[in-house]
Scaffold this motif. Sequence first.
Motif, PDB file in Angstrom:
ATOM      1  N   LYS B  57       0.837  -1.207   0.000  1.00 21.64           N
ATOM      2  CA  LYS B  57       0.000   0.000   0.000  1.00 21.64           C
ATOM      3  C   LYS B  57       0.867   1.250   0.000  1.00 21.64           C
ATOM      4  O   LYS B  57       0.584   2.221  -0.709  1.00 21.64           O
ATOM      5  CB  LYS B  57      -0.895   0.011   1.236  1.00 21.64           C
ATOM      6  CG  LYS B  57      -2.184  -0.771   1.055  1.00 21.64           C
ATOM      7  CD  LYS B  57      -3.056  -0.620   2.289  1.00 21.64           C
ATOM      8  CE  LYS B  57      -4.163  -1.638   2.285  1.00 21.64           C
ATOM      9  NZ  LYS B  57      -4.807  -1.728   3.602  1.00 21.64           N
ATOM     10  N   THR B  61       0.757   4.004  -2.930  1.00 21.60           N
ATOM     11  CA  THR B  61       0.394   5.379  -2.580  1.00 21.60           C
ATOM     12  C   THR B  61       1.471   6.353  -3.036  1.00 21.60           C
ATOM     13  O   THR B  61       1.172   7.396  -3.617  1.00 21.60           O
ATOM     14  CB  THR B  61       0.190   5.508  -1.058  1.00 21.60           C
ATOM     15  OG1 THR B  61      -0.727   4.504  -0.645  1.00 21.60           O
ATOM     16  CG2 THR B  61      -0.358   6.870  -0.699  1.00 21.60           C
ATOM     17  N   SER B  62       2.744   5.987  -2.786  1.00 21.09           N
ATOM     18  CA  SER B  62       3.800   6.918  -3.211  1.00 21.09           C
ATOM     19  C   SER B  62       3.893   6.927  -4.728  1.00 21.09           C
ATOM     20  O   SER B  62       4.207   7.963  -5.321  1.00 21.09           O
ATOM     21  CB  SER B  62       5.131   6.577  -2.557  1.00 21.09           C
ATOM     22  OG  SER B  62       5.810   5.601  -3.288  1.00 21.09           O
ATOM     23  N   SER B  64       1.367   6.744  -6.651  1.00 19.97           N
ATOM     24  CA  SER B  64       0.205   7.425  -7.213  1.00 19.97           C
ATOM     25  C   SER B  64       0.476   8.922  -7.399  1.00 19.97           C
ATOM     26  O   SER B  64       0.105   9.490  -8.421  1.00 19.97           O
ATOM     27  CB  SER B  64      -1.016   7.219  -6.334  1.00 19.97           C
ATOM     28  OG  SER B  64      -0.838   7.846  -5.091  1.00 19.97           O
ATOM     29  N   ASN B 170      -7.791  13.015   1.369  1.00 18.75           N
ATOM     30  CA  ASN B 170      -6.970  12.037   2.081  1.00 18.75           C
ATOM     31  C   ASN B 170      -7.750  10.779   2.443  1.00 18.75           C
ATOM     32  O   ASN B 170      -7.241   9.928   3.173  1.00 18.75           O
ATOM     33  CB  ASN B 170      -6.396  12.659   3.357  1.00 18.75           C
ATOM     34  CG  ASN B 170      -5.334  13.688   3.039  1.00 18.75           C
ATOM     35  OD1 ASN B 170      -4.667  13.579   2.005  1.00 18.75           O
ATOM     36  ND2 ASN B 170      -5.191  14.681   3.897  1.00 18.75           N
ATOM     37  N   THR B 172      -9.468   7.131   2.428  1.00 16.31           N
ATOM     38  CA  THR B 172      -8.928   5.850   1.983  1.00 16.31           C
ATOM     39  C   THR B 172     -10.064   4.845   1.812  1.00 16.31           C
ATOM     40  O   THR B 172     -10.214   3.922   2.603  1.00 16.31           O
ATOM     41  CB  THR B 172      -7.913   5.282   2.991  1.00 16.31           C
ATOM     42  OG1 THR B 172      -8.546   5.303   4.285  1.00 16.31           O
ATOM     43  CG2 THR B 172      -6.646   6.096   3.013  1.00 16.31           C
ATOM     44  N   VAL B 176      -7.449   1.885   0.570  1.00 13.00           N
ATOM     45  CA  VAL B 176      -6.442   2.365  -0.377  1.00 13.00           C
ATOM     46  C   VAL B 176      -6.664   3.856  -0.588  1.00 13.00           C
ATOM     47  O   VAL B 176      -7.804   4.313  -0.661  1.00 13.00           O
ATOM     48  CB  VAL B 176      -6.555   1.604  -1.721  1.00 13.00           C
ATOM     49  CG1 VAL B 176      -5.554   2.149  -2.721  1.00 13.00           C
ATOM     50  CG2 VAL B 176      -6.349   0.118  -1.506  1.00 13.00           C
ATOM     51  N   ALA B 177      -5.567   4.599  -0.677  1.00 13.55           N
ATOM     52  CA  ALA B 177      -5.683   6.051  -0.786  1.00 13.55           C
ATOM     53  C   ALA B 177      -6.444   6.455  -2.041  1.00 13.55           C
ATOM     54  O   ALA B 177      -6.356   5.791  -3.082  1.00 13.55           O
ATOM     55  CB  ALA B 177      -4.284   6.676  -0.807  1.00 13.55           C
ATOM     56  N   SER B 179      -5.890   8.798  -4.012  1.00 12.74           N
ATOM     57  CA  SER B 179      -5.016   9.157  -5.142  1.00 12.74           C
ATOM     58  C   SER B 179      -4.700   7.945  -6.008  1.00 12.74           C
ATOM     59  O   SER B 179      -4.460   8.089  -7.211  1.00 12.74           O
ATOM     60  CB  SER B 179      -3.722   9.781  -4.616  1.00 12.74           C
ATOM     61  OG  SER B 179      -3.110   8.943  -3.665  1.00 12.74           O
ATOM     62  N   VAL B 180      -4.724   6.741  -5.399  1.00 11.70           N
ATOM     63  CA  VAL B 180      -4.454   5.538  -6.195  1.00 11.70           C
ATOM     64  C   VAL B 180      -5.590   5.321  -7.195  1.00 11.70           C
ATOM     65  O   VAL B 180      -5.349   5.036  -8.378  1.00 11.70           O
ATOM     66  CB  VAL B 180      -4.290   4.309  -5.281  1.00 11.70           C
ATOM     67  CG1 VAL B 180      -4.098   3.052  -6.115  1.00 11.70           C
ATOM     68  CG2 VAL B 180      -3.119   4.500  -4.343  1.00 11.70           C
TER      69      VAL B 180
END
Lengths: 339, 330
Positions: B57, B61-62, B64, B170, B172, B176-177, B179-180
């Motif tokens: 994850k 996330t990073s 994304s 922000n 989830t 999952v965030a 942004s993903v």
Amino acid sequence: MRSRSLRRPETLVPLSSVAIMVVAFALIPAYTDSAIAPFDVYNTFQIFARLGLLALALGLTMIAGEFDLSVVGTYALGGMLAVQTGQEHWVYGLLAALAAGAVIGLVQGGVIAGLKLPSMPVTLATYITLLGLTSALSGGLTKTYSNASVTLWVDQTVLTFFSPRSLLTLGLFLLAAVVLSFTRWGRELRAIGGDRRASQVAGVRVDRLIVGTFMLSGMLSALGGSLLSFSLGSANPDPGVQPLIVAAAAALLGGLSLAGGRGNALGLLGGIMAVALLAEIVTVAALPGYVTQLFFAGLLGVIVVIDAPDLHRALVRQRTRLRPEGNPTSMLSRKRELS
Amino acid sequence: MNNLLSAPARPEASVPEPARRRSRTEVVVTVIVVLAVLAAIVAGLSTHRFATIANAKAIITSASLVGIAALGLTLITIGGSAVSLAISPSVAAVGMIFLSAQSLGLVPALVLALACGILITGLQGAVVGYAAANPVLLTIATSFAIAGLATGISGGETVSPTGTGYDRLNATPGGVALSVYALVVLALILEWTLRRTAFGRTLYLIGENRRAAWAAGLPVGRTTAVAWFAAGALFAVTAAFTAAFNTSANVNLGGTLTFDAIAAVLAGGTPISGGRGSALRTLAGAVLIAAVSDILLLRGYSTGVQIMVKGLIVLLVVILVHLRAKGRNA
């Protein structure tokens, strides 16, 4: 023979930019409270020394029709190596920096010439790698140079206006001017920048020349970085993009072209002097940092837009009011300008 | 007249390679790729806490945040404008605008951020598209200008949010965030646009051969400008997510995003010369770069080493993509 004509861009652009900047410099008392002191001239040459070798390194690759983005990475690494390995004696630091610059240039030039890769992505990757390497070597911290006598020596005043650092940089520029104008190497360098295939057919050993140019560019950048570190008494792992911006602006003001094949070292000297004078004017006028930043960004932006090939074409089209598909003459005139 | 007769320089097409050597090049490229992937897998599995769901994850996330910006850069690269070196300052500036507009509510702030992102990057794209200005030098200059303007306007201060609407970014959902999800949806939309629309096909052609596209009467300037507009919108989305994640923004918000996005695009195998590449490749590249950074981070390497490895990956991929393209063309 037109070659000495003043109207050629590699003469006209640097001459006019130096002239404008000298006038602006001479008029400093008109828009600030301070008169011009000899120190201002000395300081202009110090700024010149700070960026001159970087601009020369970039300029040599530009004349050859390449573009070495990694010069700032080598500049940072050279400065860091000079400080870290030169704590005992400055010679070790300088040698380490020069050796690193030569190796970086050898690898880059070998990859670019050997695999016929465009130089931009390769030097961009090297730039990222070198910034990482410099940061890893220093732990991301600014390193200080404890040998104060070296720091005092490189910046001592010589003949009122100069320092050993600026004299060395000037000397290298004169050497480059002689080599570029009077040797076969200089002619071949412009030839491969102008038309690589034709020069290969004519017997120029293109690959060797490219590797050599990149090695030279690496060593000059590393030397520039080392001298800067000695002068500041410290080395910064991330010099940012300002040195690259100023060096690129200086090279373009020096009459070089992004298309390659055009320019000489004296024009480049004019370009970097114009930028150094501008930097000194900005310093004397005591503008805030971000205004200076905007100034240089604007300068490079304007030059890049003026240098843009399709702009001429669009202007010609506007003037002649022709449709794009029916306008072969503008393409020709553009090609003629480039050659 | 000499100019009429001289052919345009195409060094990569000059010498046709003999068939035997071409196949050897292809084999070498394949072997290197397989070995690199194996090495990455071994390094990953032997790293403590790498193969866990929580870490997976963290990686996506990073990936994304970098990935959305890299999708924008993909459009720029495919269209033949190489790269933008002004991603970090653009994202920082838009992130600052986004947070300071929070008092208007989330949606108006997002719209404002998108508009500013499109304006900042689109202006550069218009210059690159219509005047054929060198994109690398131009964006170096604009990166400096944007950073300067942002510093001047903010006074160098950190911007704090003026409302709490940003916090919804922000969220989830499903663990999952958000942004993903945004990355996946945007990548699919972009992939479809590139493959199925006239804009996408035109963009590939311009990247492949700008002069031929121009001679064919295609709208070179407009298509390039639109690609940069879309890139600016994607940078703005990245900015909104990054600013929301950090809950504050200053001129350093972008961090190393410029290099990360370039690394993701190039590691995905999109050649920097343009005309090829896809959004899904960039997606894969972003995940690869994030995974490698994650391994280095878990093994305790410094930021410097992480940047250096990214640079080496980019160098390796640039060489491999070039060798493979040469092997195919010959």
